[in-house]
Design a protein around this motif. Structure first.
Motif, mmCIF file in Angstrom:
data_model
loop_
_atom_site.group_PDB
_atom_site.id
_atom_site.type_symbol
_atom_site.label_atom_id
_atom_site.label_comp_id
_atom_site.label_asym_id
_atom_site.label_seq_id
_atom_site.Cartn_x
_atom_site.Cartn_y
_atom_site.Cartn_z
ATOM 1 N N ALA A 21 19.671 -47.558 -4.158
ATOM 2 C CA ALA A 21 18.688 -47.395 -3.088
ATOM 3 C C ALA A 21 19.246 -46.534 -1.959
ATOM 4 O O ALA A 21 18.585 -45.603 -1.470
ATOM 5 N N VAL A 22 20.475 -46.813 -1.522
ATOM 6 C CA VAL A 22 21.073 -46.044 -0.428
ATOM 7 C C VAL A 22 21.340 -44.606 -0.864
ATOM 8 O O VAL A 22 21.056 -43.650 -0.129
ATOM 9 N N GLY A 23 21.890 -44.425 -2.067
ATOM 10 C CA GLY A 23 22.176 -43.074 -2.535
ATOM 11 C C GLY A 23 20.920 -42.238 -2.693
ATOM 12 O O GLY A 23 20.861 -41.073 -2.257
ATOM 13 N N THR A 24 19.876 -42.821 -3.295
ATOM 14 C CA THR A 24 18.628 -42.083 -3.496
ATOM 15 C C THR A 24 17.953 -41.762 -2.170
ATOM 16 O O THR A 24 17.488 -40.632 -1.937
ATOM 17 N N ALA A 25 17.895 -42.790 -1.279
ATOM 18 C CA ALA A 25 17.272 -42.560 0.031
ATOM 19 C C ALA A 25 18.036 -41.495 0.822
ATOM 20 O O ALA A 25 17.436 -40.665 1.532
ATOM 21 N N GLY A 26 19.376 -41.503 0.692
ATOM 22 C CA GLY A 26 20.164 -40.507 1.400
ATOM 23 C C GLY A 26 19.921 -39.104 0.883
ATOM 24 O O GLY A 26 19.841 -38.138 1.675
ATOM 25 N N GLN A 40 16.045 -32.202 12.630
ATOM 26 C CA GLN A 40 16.156 -31.839 11.230
ATOM 27 C C GLN A 40 17.617 -31.570 10.874
ATOM 28 O O GLN A 40 18.476 -31.466 11.745
ATOM 29 N N ILE A 41 17.890 -31.474 9.560
ATOM 30 C CA ILE A 41 19.252 -31.304 9.060
ATOM 31 C C ILE A 41 19.460 -29.842 8.695
ATOM 32 O O ILE A 41 18.752 -29.302 7.835
ATOM 33 N N GLY A 42 20.430 -29.232 9.379
ATOM 34 C CA GLY A 42 20.683 -27.828 9.111
ATOM 35 C C GLY A 42 21.383 -27.611 7.778
ATOM 36 O O GLY A 42 21.013 -26.748 6.992
ATOM 37 N N ASP A 43 22.408 -28.382 7.493
ATOM 38 C CA ASP A 43 23.157 -28.246 6.236
ATOM 39 C C ASP A 43 23.055 -29.582 5.497
ATOM 40 O O ASP A 43 23.750 -30.558 5.850
ATOM 41 N N PRO A 44 22.223 -29.714 4.474
ATOM 42 C CA PRO A 44 21.994 -31.007 3.820
ATOM 43 C C PRO A 44 23.121 -31.442 2.880
ATOM 44 O O PRO A 44 23.209 -32.620 2.534
ATOM 45 N N VAL A 45 23.989 -30.510 2.453
ATOM 46 C CA VAL A 45 25.003 -30.860 1.443
ATOM 47 C C VAL A 45 25.980 -31.922 1.959
ATOM 48 O O VAL A 45 26.237 -32.917 1.270
ATOM 49 N N PRO A 46 26.563 -31.782 3.162
ATOM 50 C CA PRO A 46 27.466 -32.850 3.639
ATOM 51 C C PRO A 46 26.750 -34.195 3.768
ATOM 52 O O PRO A 46 27.332 -35.247 3.447
ATOM 53 N N MET A 47 25.482 -34.133 4.245
ATOM 54 C CA MET A 47 24.725 -35.377 4.368
ATOM 55 C C MET A 47 24.504 -36.022 2.997
ATOM 56 O O MET A 47 24.651 -37.230 2.819
ATOM 57 N N ALA A 48 24.139 -35.211 2.011
ATOM 58 C CA ALA A 48 23.898 -35.736 0.676
ATOM 59 C C ALA A 48 25.186 -36.300 0.074
ATOM 60 O O ALA A 48 25.184 -37.363 -0.562
ATOM 61 N N ALA A 49 26.300 -35.575 0.279
ATOM 62 C CA ALA A 49 27.578 -36.068 -0.241
ATOM 63 C C ALA A 49 27.957 -37.397 0.412
ATOM 64 O O ALA A 49 28.451 -38.322 -0.252
ATOM 65 N N GLY A 85 26.453 -31.428 13.654
ATOM 66 C CA GLY A 85 25.230 -31.772 14.364
ATOM 67 C C GLY A 85 25.272 -33.187 14.882
ATOM 68 O O GLY A 85 26.178 -33.974 14.589
ATOM 69 N N GLY A 86 24.278 -33.509 15.675
ATOM 70 C CA GLY A 86 24.178 -34.857 16.228
ATOM 71 C C GLY A 86 23.175 -35.728 15.500
ATOM 72 O O GLY A 86 22.803 -36.783 16.015
ATOM 73 N N TYR A 87 22.740 -35.277 14.342
ATOM 74 C CA TYR A 87 21.755 -36.054 13.590
ATOM 75 C C TYR A 87 22.434 -37.281 12.959
ATOM 76 O O TYR A 87 23.473 -37.160 12.311
ATOM 77 N N TYR A 88 21.825 -38.449 13.191
ATOM 78 C CA TYR A 88 22.374 -39.677 12.609
ATOM 79 C C TYR A 88 21.522 -40.049 11.401
ATOM 80 O O TYR A 88 20.327 -40.322 11.528
ATOM 81 N N ALA A 89 22.129 -40.093 10.239
ATOM 82 C CA ALA A 89 21.395 -40.340 9.000
ATOM 83 C C ALA A 89 21.022 -41.811 8.871
ATOM 84 O O ALA A 89 21.820 -42.709 9.196
ATOM 85 N N ALA A 90 19.818 -42.028 8.354
ATOM 86 C CA ALA A 90 19.346 -43.396 8.159
ATOM 87 C C ALA A 90 20.183 -44.122 7.107
ATOM 88 O O ALA A 90 20.406 -45.335 7.201
ATOM 89 N N TRP A 91 20.655 -43.385 6.061
ATOM 90 C CA TRP A 91 21.436 -44.046 5.013
ATOM 91 C C TRP A 91 22.707 -44.659 5.566
ATOM 92 O O TRP A 91 23.185 -45.688 5.071
ATOM 93 N N HIS A 92 23.276 -44.035 6.618
ATOM 94 C CA HIS A 92 24.492 -44.594 7.213
ATOM 95 C C HIS A 92 24.177 -45.900 7.936
ATOM 96 O O HIS A 92 24.950 -46.871 7.871
ATOM 97 N N PHE A 93 23.029 -45.956 8.601
ATOM 98 C CA PHE A 93 22.643 -47.169 9.314
ATOM 99 C C PHE A 93 22.356 -48.294 8.322
ATOM 100 O O PHE A 93 22.763 -49.442 8.520
#
Length: 409
Positions: A21-26, A40-49, A85-93
């Motif tokens: 669930a966390v991996g897919t949602a992330g 919004q997320i400028g570079d999605p690859v680090p977030m996805a990783a 960036g300063g975007y805080y990902a929901a998957w981390h929370f």
């Protein structure tokens, strides 16, 4: 090395579902919110990783909860440094809340590990707030989420501890109950042996006396026969002495002696009279042709009737009972039924007739009257059944096998 680290641990189905669930949602969040606009997320690859790494860590959450919570903070810092960036990902929370709950449920709060876990939880909450420039309300909302996750983990641990304590108590009570049952069986068998000793001793004594009488009546012309009978007489006296010594071992120190002949079915009228005088209307009926019984079998049948009537009188709230003795060609049936309603002191789940808790004849069966009756029936190759009867009341049926009378085929 890995076996020493992980032992027999295996991820549960819930661990796998949370990880997926966390991996897919992330992944959905990382690529679905890709863009250059604020929020919004400028570079999605680090977030996805980072989402994949966080989801994988949740597979191990029950094995290393505190370590993984610190590692999750490090993953957040790494993603933040790479993405810039300063975007805080929901998957981390989500991952933080799951690990906070796991930390609280896996460690005792008042232990050293518990304090260390609480410190890591506070560090994780502080790290979450560094991603956002929120007002006091947002800070309080984050605190509520983290607090609920931590509190629910504590409640879960307490519930698990209580369940384990109840399971251990149930196991201990079951072991104690089985031990009491085994002790009751042993005591009942010793009691039966004491009673049979009296019967055997009496019969051997009578045989010895008769042998001596025959020997004294023989003349000198039967010297050989007199010597043989003298040997039988001496052997009989030795057998009686051995039985007396054996009885001393069975009775133990301070146990009362008997020396009296044990009762049989021929003394049943006296028992019925005593029970009637106590207030229970007992109706005795004998079916078939009565015939002499082996003393031990007669004693066992008598004790079964005595035990059953005593428990009916004490605990069944009955006004009457029927005792039916049936002499069959190859067996003796003893049946005792009453019109009671139960509700004895044994409480819920018992038969209401005291068979789980009362003796019958002053010897004290130590709470296992039904065990004693079954032991007596089984000793002679018979069987005993007890239970409610149609129309109300309770019944006890004992069946003793008998040899067919001479001339009956």
């Amino acid at each position: 090395m890995l076996r020493r680290l992980f032992g027999d641990w295996r991820p549960t189905v819930l661990d796998v579902l949370l990880s997926l669930a966390v991996g897919t949602a992330g992944l959905v969040e990382s690529f679905g919110r890709q863009g250059s606009q604020p929020g919004q997320i400028g570079d999605p690859v680090p977030m996805a990783a980072g989402a994949v790494v966080a989801g994988t860590m949740l597979l191990l959450r029950r094995r290393f909860p505190v370590t993984l919570l610190l590692a999750l903070i490090a993953v957040g810092l790494a993603v933040r440094a790479v993405s810039g960036g300063g975007y805080y990902a929901a998957w981390h929370f989500y991952s933080t809340l799951i690990l906070v709950h796991t930390v609280a449920s896996s460690t005792e709060p008042r232990s050293r590990r518990g304090f260390a876990g609480l410190a890591c939880v506070l560090a994780a909450y502080a790290f979450v707030q560094t991603f956002q420039h929120n007002d006091v309300a947002e800070l309080m909302i984050g605190a509520v989420f983290v607090g609920v996750a931590y509190g629910s983990g504590i409640l879960l641990r307490r519930q698990m501890d209580q369940t384990l304590r109840l399971a251990e108590r149930a196991t201990r009570l079951e072991v104690e109950r089985e031990a009491r049952a085994r002790r009751a069986v042993a005591e009942e068998r010793a009691r039966i042996a004491r009673e049979l000793h009296d019967i055997v001793s009496h019969n051997v004594s009578v045989m010895t006396l008769h042998t001596g009488g025959v020997r004294m009546r023989l003349g000198d012309e039967h010297a050989r026969e007199r010597d043989m009978l003298l040997g039988v007489e001496q052997a009989g006296r030795e057998a009686v002495e051995e039985l007396r010594l054996m009885l001393g071992v069975l009775r133990g120190t301070g146990a009362p002696g008997s020396g009296a002949l044990q009762p049989g079915l021929d003394q049943l009228d006296e028992l019925v009279t005593h029970v009637r005088e106590a207030g229970l209307d007992v109706r005795l009926r004998i079916a078939g042709e009565p015939r002499p019984l082996p003393p031990g079998l007669g004693l066992s049948a008598y004790r079964v009737i005595q035990e059953a009537l005593t428990n009916v009188l004490k605990h069944a709230h009955a006004t009457g009972a029927d005792v039916v003795i049936t002499y069959g060609r190859t067996g003796l049936d003893v049946e005792i039924t009453d019109d009671g309603t139960g509700g004895g002191p044994d409480g819920p789940g018992s038969d209401g007739h005291g068979f789980d808790g009362h003796g019958s004849d002053g010897h004290g069966s130590d709470g296992h009257g039904l065990i004693g009756m079954r032991e007596r029936a089984a000793m002679h190759g018979g069987e005993l059944s007890a239970g409610s009867v149609p129309g109300g009341g309770y019944g006890v049926v004992a069946r003793f096998p008998l040899e067919a009378p001479v001339g009956v085929r």
